[in-house]
Write a protein that holds these residues in place. Sequence first.
Motif, PDB file in Angstrom:
ATOM      1  N   ALA A 263       4.165 -26.252   0.050  1.00 20.65           N
ATOM      2  CA  ALA A 263       3.823 -25.142   0.945  1.00 20.65           C
ATOM      3  C   ALA A 263       3.960 -23.798   0.234  1.00 20.65           C
ATOM      4  CB  ALA A 263       4.693 -25.181   2.197  1.00 20.65           C
ATOM      5  N   ILE A 264       5.025 -23.626  -0.524  1.00 20.00           N
ATOM      6  CA  ILE A 264       5.215 -22.363  -1.249  1.00 20.00           C
ATOM      7  C   ILE A 264       4.133 -22.183  -2.306  1.00 20.00           C
ATOM      8  CG2 ILE A 264       6.740 -21.185  -2.895  1.00 20.00           C
ATOM      9  CD1 ILE A 264       9.100 -22.106  -1.106  1.00 20.00           C
ATOM     10  N   GLU A 265       3.750 -23.252  -2.992  1.00 20.40           N
ATOM     11  CA  GLU A 265       2.659 -23.150  -3.969  1.00 20.40           C
ATOM     12  C   GLU A 265       1.350 -22.751  -3.290  1.00 20.40           C
ATOM     13  OE1 GLU A 265       2.925 -26.989  -5.864  1.00 20.40           O
ATOM     14  OE2 GLU A 265       4.225 -26.190  -7.444  1.00 20.40           O
ATOM     15  N   ILE A 266       1.072 -23.297  -2.113  1.00 22.78           N
ATOM     16  CA  ILE A 266      -0.139 -22.952  -1.367  1.00 22.78           C
ATOM     17  C   ILE A 266      -0.081 -21.510  -0.874  1.00 22.78           C
ATOM     18  CG2 ILE A 266      -1.399 -23.424   0.789  1.00 22.78           C
ATOM     19  CD1 ILE A 266      -0.581 -26.430   0.315  1.00 22.78           C
TER      20      ILE A 266
ATOM     21  N   PRO B 221      -0.792 -18.312  -3.945  1.00 19.29           N
ATOM     22  CA  PRO B 221      -1.812 -18.812  -4.872  1.00 19.29           C
ATOM     23  C   PRO B 221      -1.949 -18.012  -6.177  1.00 19.29           C
ATOM     24  CG  PRO B 221      -2.847 -17.645  -3.057  1.00 19.29           C
ATOM     25  CD  PRO B 221      -1.379 -17.774  -2.729  1.00 19.29           C
ATOM     26  N   ASP B 222      -1.580 -16.759  -6.170  1.00 15.81           N
ATOM     27  CA  ASP B 222      -1.738 -15.930  -7.364  1.00 15.81           C
ATOM     28  C   ASP B 222      -0.442 -15.758  -8.140  1.00 15.81           C
ATOM     29  OD1 ASP B 222      -4.422 -15.559  -6.728  1.00 15.81           O
ATOM     30  OD2 ASP B 222      -3.941 -13.871  -5.411  1.00 15.81           O
ATOM     31  N   THR B 223       0.557 -16.590  -7.831  1.00 14.76           N
ATOM     32  CA  THR B 223       1.876 -16.471  -8.448  1.00 14.76           C
ATOM     33  C   THR B 223       2.295 -17.815  -9.026  1.00 14.76           C
ATOM     34  OG1 THR B 223       2.488 -14.827  -6.782  1.00 14.76           O
ATOM     35  CG2 THR B 223       4.283 -15.856  -7.979  1.00 14.76           C
ATOM     36  N   GLU B 224       2.905 -17.770 -10.199  1.00 17.39           N
ATOM     37  CA  GLU B 224       3.462 -18.995 -10.759  1.00 17.39           C
ATOM     38  C   GLU B 224       4.738 -19.349 -10.001  1.00 17.39           C
ATOM     39  OE1 GLU B 224       5.276 -20.891 -14.877  1.00 17.39           O
ATOM     40  OE2 GLU B 224       4.655 -18.797 -14.848  1.00 17.39           O
TER      41      GLU B 224
ATOM     42  N   CYS C  90       8.071 -14.243  -2.802  1.00 20.05           N
ATOM     43  CA  CYS C  90       7.829 -15.652  -2.511  1.00 20.05           C
ATOM     44  C   CYS C  90       7.647 -15.780  -1.003  1.00 20.05           C
ATOM     45  CB  CYS C  90       9.010 -16.495  -2.982  1.00 20.05           C
ATOM     46  SG  CYS C  90       8.824 -18.258  -2.699  1.00 20.05           S
ATOM     47  N   ARG C  91       6.482 -16.277  -0.586  1.00 17.04           N
ATOM     48  CA  ARG C  91       6.137 -16.349   0.839  1.00 17.04           C
ATOM     49  C   ARG C  91       6.027 -17.810   1.269  1.00 17.04           C
ATOM     50  NH1 ARG C  91       0.630 -15.988   3.335  1.00 17.04           N
ATOM     51  NH2 ARG C  91       0.969 -15.329   5.473  1.00 17.04           N
ATOM     52  N   LEU C  92       6.512 -18.102   2.471  1.00 16.84           N
ATOM     53  CA  LEU C  92       6.389 -19.420   3.080  1.00 16.84           C
ATOM     54  C   LEU C  92       5.960 -19.227   4.528  1.00 16.84           C
ATOM     55  CD1 LEU C  92       6.868 -22.545   3.164  1.00 16.84           C
ATOM     56  CD2 LEU C  92       9.190 -21.998   3.922  1.00 16.84           C
TER      57      LEU C  92
END
Length: 93
Positions: A20-23, A26-29, A47-49
């Motif tokens: 979910a955090i990766e989704i 999207p523009d952040t490693e 970091c957004r969730l």
Amino acid sequence: MVGPILRGVDGDFCDAMINAIEIDNPDTEVVVDDQGGYIRISAERRCRLTRTTLEDELGRPFRLSDIEPNLAGFSGRIIVGDDEIVWHLDREG
């Protein structure tokens, strides 16, 4: 780097949080450091969730406030709402 530190007990929940955090970023490693007993999920500066993405990954309804039992800690500052959590750094002079 900012983000949650999860207790590594519930592997399915941790995998859902990571995905979910990766989704949601999207523009952040997104960096995942799995130490077995805990998992640190980090992103640079922000970091957004979102609840919606986490629910999609879990396959069931979920209140973001229910993350707390799985949260061992976090880095940065945190803003918690009904629909999203954001970990961030202050931008002080």
